[in-house]
Design an enzyme around this catalytic site. Structure first.
Site, PDB file in Angstrom:
ATOM      1  N   CYS A  87       0.601 -10.523  -7.616  1.00 53.24           N
ATOM      2  CA  CYS A  87       1.380  -9.515  -6.507  1.00 53.24           C
ATOM      3  C   CYS A  87       2.748  -9.404  -6.727  1.00 53.24           C
ATOM      4  CB  CYS A  87       1.164 -10.181  -5.138  1.00 53.24           C
ATOM      5  SG  CYS A  87      -0.678 -10.255  -4.722  1.00 53.24           S
ATOM      6  N   HIS A 334       0.055  -2.950   1.312  1.00 47.86           N
ATOM      7  CA  HIS A 334       0.094  -3.646   0.098  1.00 47.86           C
ATOM      8  C   HIS A 334      -0.519  -3.104  -1.234  1.00 47.86           C
ATOM      9  CE1 HIS A 334       0.650  -6.879  -2.472  1.00 47.86           C
ATOM     10  NE2 HIS A 334      -0.254  -7.770  -2.366  1.00 47.86           N
TER      11      HIS A 334
END
Lengths: 389, 495
Positions: A87, A334
């Site tokens: 991430c 995201h």
């Protein structure tokens, strides 16, 4: 004293969302154009690029390499390398880009993050993580499972409540309404969050970020050359990256993410500042609990106090330490490889006081950007930006 | 028998029932037939003949006070092993912690397999090829849709620890029960069959024909051929009425009726399951298994209560009521057209060569420098605490407490919500993250005591995949896990 060898002279992103009508390449081109448009003057000649794409397999392309993006944005021929670091891929690409510029090898570096999250059906996307990892020990481990156990334990140890978690979603959805680039542009209430379906207890649907397509880009050059492109550069004051054990059962704590603590301590030291000096932060709120862990681990609030601090508005746009004015991952979205660079872009705008309705008060001229991820939060990256030379 | 053969006795008994109970009337309602009033013990999607066999065997070992290292042979009888062809026996042996050199065999192909396993183990012990044998009988058959078998077929497992002993040992010092006689009869007849390509087992051609010409003659004949005769009988009972009829012909009392009523027809396990409770009371006992045109009777003399026998009724009680549709899904007879998301790795691949062994044996890597246990060993060449590389592979305790957990509600097929996922601290200091079971989801809390029990994680590309799941202690005492015996088993795994 801050590091300040490298400056951001342009940054931009595309409207986040389920971009069924855009290819990976078109999103990349859009983000590059946006970053160029963000440069005050001149047309920077890009010497090299770094692309962050976390997982091509999410959209059926196992083999995204460094060559895909230059061709898509009309710069075929330049050096380009793909960075993957879970991430934090985008924020780590930024950090590496800064080091490349500081090394003197390349003068102007484009750091661009692009991620396609919705080309495959939801069940074949991140949910299919339930079938990844050790062949036997990680059965049933979807993305929320990587963070929900921390919520269970945080509630157990500190009395954190579902309302406190929900207050993070309420704040970030509110901020997202003020950000034209955010995936979601609607307010939610605590009651709506608490009434949304359970996804992975104790997390409900509105405790979770969406699956979002998106791209973002920044243009870096040396602090000495920044003046060619703008009178208001934003400098890279410091950065830190840290790893932790990748599997959930290996954590030393279930009320914090040690990688974040370690990465931020390194970044603070490099920038010569402390958490109290930060004007605003863009942090990794893939789930509401994650933002609560982040603001504790980054030192903005005491461990265990993240829930009450969120509920009481300390992290709101006008709060003591505004967190995720862009709407965060919860509202802005995201798109993994792009996320860190979209956060950097928000910090760039906030420090230049160009953030419009969601502009926060800039006192010290310092912003912090943070990501954490990698199975059981096995890696974290923190970048600190400043407008002070 | 020749005088060279050693006498063989029973040192312990264990039984297991699956977690669900189906009222046979539910089946009748679906098909517009009677269905009857029977209660059937049936498997959830993560249980099968192997997981039941494991649980019964763990309990038998615990009752007998034997460690896996003392077991020299595993004999397993099940109509339908988890792999039609494949490593059924080594999977069970590994999960039981038996060494790779364990002797024994797998009997299959009909419900008579349970008695074949018992007799084979007896032979090996008597002949001196093994000293302590584990005999496991289990079945979780899938009856054909719409057959009478659907209203009769249950599931369960019964296991015995057999030991050879010296003829000079008196009744007081030898095993509490002894195997004293046996007989077998066979007829080449077709009763219940399942072809290679068929998922469910077919019915007998005609119930009256089967009763009058096959079952009653064989069972009565084989029963009459043993012992003096025994005064109590445990008889396989395919339809729930046949055993009573056979019992009247044999004389004495029928002790297997209660288990039959509680669980249904447990196939290859019916003999030992029906007899298990009676091993608590001294006297003679005849165990008769039937299947595939064969019947075998074994006579047992119970001298003292067999360890584990007093627990039988409690182990088989309970179970969650379920619906016919849930059962059809669990058995794979009702499937969505949507393809399930495949596992990232094929179960035949190298990752499973590493993964199966360390999961089934529940291995951890203990650091010789700091004592920390890293799990599983294949992904931890270095200690997670101190970074050292001097690690020893150990077998982990199967009991611990919940550090934290979630209940996952949103997963791709084949997963079914609610699925608890539990980070647990084992009593030996190791930490694991494993799945829980849906029934535990509503009450689960940090700090709960849990046991690890073997379950079928998936039927992936046709291949069963096994691993441990956490059961809350209250539930485990009823139907899920061994009651703590395996926790004593912390030993190094030979490398």
């Amino acid at each position: 004293m801050s590091w300040n060898k490298v400056a951001v002279v342009g940054a931009g992103l595309i409207k986040m969302g389920e971009l069924f009508d855009q290819s990976y390449e078109q999103m990349a081109a859009g983000a590059y154009s946006a970053a160029l448009a963000g440069v005050d003057r001149g047309a920077p000649e890009i010497d090299a690029a770094i692309v962050a794409t976390q997982r091509g397999s999410l959209w059926g392309q196992e083999g995204i390499g460094g060559n895909t993006v230059p061709s898509a944005i009309g710069l075929s021929g330049i050096p380009c390398t793909r960075v993957e670091n879970a991430c934090p891929s985008g924020s780590d690409a930024f950090r590496i880009g800064a080091m490349v510029v500081a090394s003197g090898v390349h003068d102007v570096v484009l750091v661009i993050g692009v991620e396609k999250m919705r080309d495959k059906s939801t069940q074949e996307g991140l949910l299919a993580r339930a079938a990844a990892g050790h062949p036997l020990y990680n059965r049933g481990e979807t993305a929320p499972v990587l963070f929900a156990p921390f919520a269970t334990r945080h509630m157990h140890e500190f009395g954190t409540t579902p309302e406190m978690l929900a207050s993070v979603a309420v704040k970030n959805h509110h901020n997202g309404c003020l950000d034209p680039y955010a995936h979601f542009q609607s307010e939610v209430t605590i009651e709506q969050v608490l009434a949304s379906p359970l996804v992975c207890s104790p997390l409900r649907l509105l405790d979770c970020c969406p699956q979002t397509d998106g791209a973002a880009a920044v243009i870096l050059t040396s602090a000495d050359r920044a003046g060619e492109f703008t009178d208001r550069p934003v400098y890279v004051a410091g950065f830190g990256v840290a790893t932790d054990h990748p599997y959930l059962h290996e954590k030393s704590t279930y009320v914090g993410l040690p990688a974040t603590t370690l990465a931020s301590s390194r970044a603070y030291e490099m920038a010569g500042i402390g958490p109290a000096d930060v004007d605003m932060a863009e942090v990794h709120d893939c789930f509401t609990i994650t933002e609560i862990l982040d603001i504790e681990d980054l030192g903005f609030v005491e461990k265990g106090k993240g829930g009450p601090a969120s509920l009481e508005g300390e992290t709101a746009l006008d709060g003591r330490i505004p967190v995720n004015p862009s709407g965060g991952l919860l509202a802005k979205g995201h798109p993994i490889g792009a996320t860190g660079l979209a956060q950097i872009t928000e910090c760039f705008w906030q420090l230049r006081e160009e953030a419009g309705e969601r502009q926060v008060a800039v006192r010290n001229g310092i912003a912090l950007q943070h990501n954490v991820g990698g199975r059981g939060s096995g890696v974290s990256v923190v970048n600190i930006l400043t407008r002070n030379r | 028998m020749t005088t060279d053969l050693r006498p063989v006795g029973i040192a312990g008994v264990g039984v297991a029932a699956p977690s669900l109970r189906l009222a046979a009337g539910e089946v009748g309602r679906a098909w517009g037939t009677g269905g009857g009033r029977a209660t059937l013990a049936v498997c959830d999607a993560d249980e099968d003949t192997l997981t039941l066999a494991w649980l019964a065997a763990e309990r038998a070992l615990e009752a007998a006070g034997k460690t896996p290292a003392q077991v020299s042979g595993l004999w397993w009888g099940t109509t339908r092993p988890p792999f039609a062809e494949g490593p059924s026996h080594p999977f069970l042996a590994a999960a039981l912690g038996l060494g790779g050199d364990v002797a024994g065999g797998l009997s299959a192909g009909s419900p008579h397999a349970g008695m074949e396993a018992l007799v084979a183990a007896w032979d090996a012990l008597a002949a001196g090829h093994a000293d302590v044998a584990l005999v496991v009988t289990s079945d979780a058959l899938v009856p054909g849709l719409g057959t009478a078998g659907e209203t009769a077929t249950g599931a369960g497992a019964g296991a015995l620890v057999l030991i050879a002993f010296s003829p000079s040992e008196s009744n007081g010092s030898g095993p509490p029960a002894r195997l004293v006689d046996r007989a077998t009869r066979a007829l080449p007849v077709v009763d219940r069959v399942r072809g290679d390509a068929e998922a469910g087992t077919g019915d007998v051609y005609d119930a009256r024909l089967f009763r009058e010409e096959v079952y009653l003659p064989l069972v009565a004949d084989v029963g009459a051929a043993i012992g003096g005769p025994p005064d109590r009988w445990a008889l396989a009972d395919p339809d729930g009425k046949l055993a009573a009829a056979a019992g009247r012909r044999l004389g004495g009392s029928l002790v297997s009726g209660e288990v039959r009523s509680a669980l249904g027809d447990t196939g290859a396990a019916a003999g030992l399951l029906g007899a298990a409770g009676a091993l608590d009371t001294p006297g003679s006992l005849g165990i008769v298994g039937y299947g595939g045109g064969r019947a075998t009777a074994v006579a047992v003399e119970v001298q003292r209560p067999v360890p584990g026998a007093a627990d039988v009724a409690g182990r088989l009680a309970g179970g969650e009521p379920t619906s016919y549709t849930h059962l059809l899904r669990a058995r794979g007879q009702l499937e969505a057209q949507t393809d399930p998301i495949p596992m990232g790795l094929p179960p035949g691949g190298a990752a499973f060569v590493r993964g199966n062994a360390e999961m089934l044996s529940l291995e951890g890597a203990r650091c010789r420098a700091c004592g920390t246990v890293s799990t599983p060993p294949s992904v931890h060449p270095h200690c997670i605490a101190c970074g050292g590389a001097d690690l020893e592979v150990v077998s982990l305790v199967r009991r611990g407490t919940i550090q934290t957990f979630v209940v996952n509600q949103t997963m791709p097929p084949p997963f079914q919500a609610p699925l608890p996922l539990v980070v647990l601290d084992l009593e030996d200091g190791a930490r694991l993250m494993v799945q829980g079971v849906p029934a535990d989801a509503p009450e689960m809390a940090v700090g709960d005591q849990v046991f690890l029990t073997l379950r079928r994680y998936a039927l992936e590309r046709g291949i069963p995949v096994y691993g441990y799941k956490a059961l809350r202690a209250g539930a485990a005492a009823e139907a899920g896990g061994p009651s703590g015996g395996p926790s004593a088993r912390v030993q190094e795994v030979a490398k």
